[in-house]
Design a protein around this motif. Sequence first.
Motif, short mmCIF file in Angstrom:
data_model
loop_
_atom_site.label_atom_id
_atom_site.label_comp_id
_atom_site.label_asym_id
_atom_site.label_seq_id
_atom_site.Cartn_x
_atom_site.Cartn_y
_atom_site.Cartn_z
N THR A 180 0.89 -1.08 0.04
CA THR A 180 0.05 0.24 -0.07
C THR A 180 1.04 1.15 0.03
O THR A 180 1.86 1.46 0.83
N ILE A 181 0.64 2.17 -0.81
CA ILE A 181 1.36 3.39 -1.01
C ILE A 181 0.34 4.48 -0.32
O ILE A 181 -0.90 4.44 -0.92
N VAL A 182 0.73 5.03 0.55
CA VAL A 182 0.02 6.22 1.25
C VAL A 182 0.77 7.67 0.83
O VAL A 182 2.09 7.64 1.19
N ASN A 183 0.07 8.45 0.37
CA ASN A 183 0.72 9.72 0.18
C ASN A 183 -0.17 10.76 0.09
O ASN A 183 -1.39 10.63 -0.17
N ASN A 184 0.19 12.02 0.46
CA ASN A 184 -0.59 13.07 0.49
C ASN A 184 -0.41 14.25 -0.51
O ASN A 184 0.62 15.06 -0.15
N GLY A 185 -0.15 13.68 -1.68
CA GLY A 185 -0.07 14.67 -2.89
C GLY A 185 1.38 14.14 -3.16
O GLY A 185 2.24 14.49 -2.64
N ARG A 186 1.33 13.32 -4.28
CA ARG A 186 2.58 12.81 -4.72
C ARG A 186 3.70 13.65 -5.30
O ARG A 186 3.45 14.66 -5.85
N ILE A 187 5.03 13.59 -4.72
CA ILE A 187 6.13 14.32 -5.23
C ILE A 187 6.85 13.53 -6.17
O ILE A 187 6.79 12.20 -6.11
N ILE A 188 7.73 14.14 -7.13
CA ILE A 188 8.51 13.53 -7.79
C ILE A 188 9.20 12.26 -7.52
O ILE A 188 9.60 11.31 -8.09
N SER A 189 9.75 12.46 -6.18
CA SER A 189 10.51 11.61 -5.62
C SER A 189 10.04 10.18 -5.01
O SER A 189 10.57 9.35 -4.61
N SER A 190 8.80 10.22 -4.95
CA SER A 190 7.82 9.36 -4.33
C SER A 190 8.25 8.04 -5.18
O SER A 190 8.24 7.87 -6.23
N PRO A 191 8.18 6.65 -4.50
CA PRO A 191 8.37 5.40 -5.20
C PRO A 191 6.90 5.16 -5.93
O PRO A 191 5.92 5.40 -5.73
N THR A 192 7.27 4.36 -6.85
CA THR A 192 6.33 3.76 -7.71
C THR A 192 6.45 2.29 -7.79
O THR A 192 7.27 1.84 -7.21
N ILE A 193 5.35 1.43 -8.01
CA ILE A 193 5.56 0.10 -8.01
C ILE A 193 6.60 -0.41 -8.69
O ILE A 193 7.39 -1.28 -8.41
N PRO A 194 6.50 -0.03 -9.94
CA PRO A 194 8.04 -0.29 -10.96
C PRO A 194 9.25 -0.26 -10.17
O PRO A 194 10.01 -1.12 -10.28
N ILE A 195 9.37 0.94 -9.53
CA ILE A 195 10.74 1.32 -8.73
C ILE A 195 10.85 0.19 -7.68
O ILE A 195 11.79 -0.47 -7.48
#
Length: 161
Positions: free
Chosen positions: A92-107
């Motif tokens: 589960t990815i929890v974020n409040n307003g994604r920023i560029i350095s946030s992880p993605t599933i492929p990463i």
Amino acid sequence: MENKLPKRKPNRLENFDYGAGYSYFITICTKDRAQILSRIVGEDIILPQNTVKLTPIGQIVEEAILSIQKHYEDVFLEQYVIMPNHIHLILTIVNNGRIISSPTIPIIVGQLKRHASKKSGVSLWQRSYYDHIVRNKTDYDEISKYIYENPSNWETDEFYN
């Protein structure tokens, strides 16, 4: 020169942000579906239910799985199982307003695969992986049950060789 190889079907949703705040069901298979991660033992008097017994490579994979939350503070490992030739995860990815350095599933998946392969000294994984965006609580509950019961259903599993 014309490329005569079949065109690979894209396995990610087009234009979907895989860093968005969702739960994701991930399945990663070993290269050639080699049964190198664990053994399924049990179904006897001592172990009435099938249990996963990790191999040394499976222990390395588990270490890589458990390190996900250490590397990404906004990613939570909800559940996982390490089967003989594949792994299942709910992340589960929890974020409040994604920023560029946030992880993605492929990463995240790429890092897990690289970490386990490098530490084991073996090329462990097939080229890609399966992902499913969890749609709602019913979907989550069904996937969670599937992961929990996967060792008991090993002999009827689609990945059983």
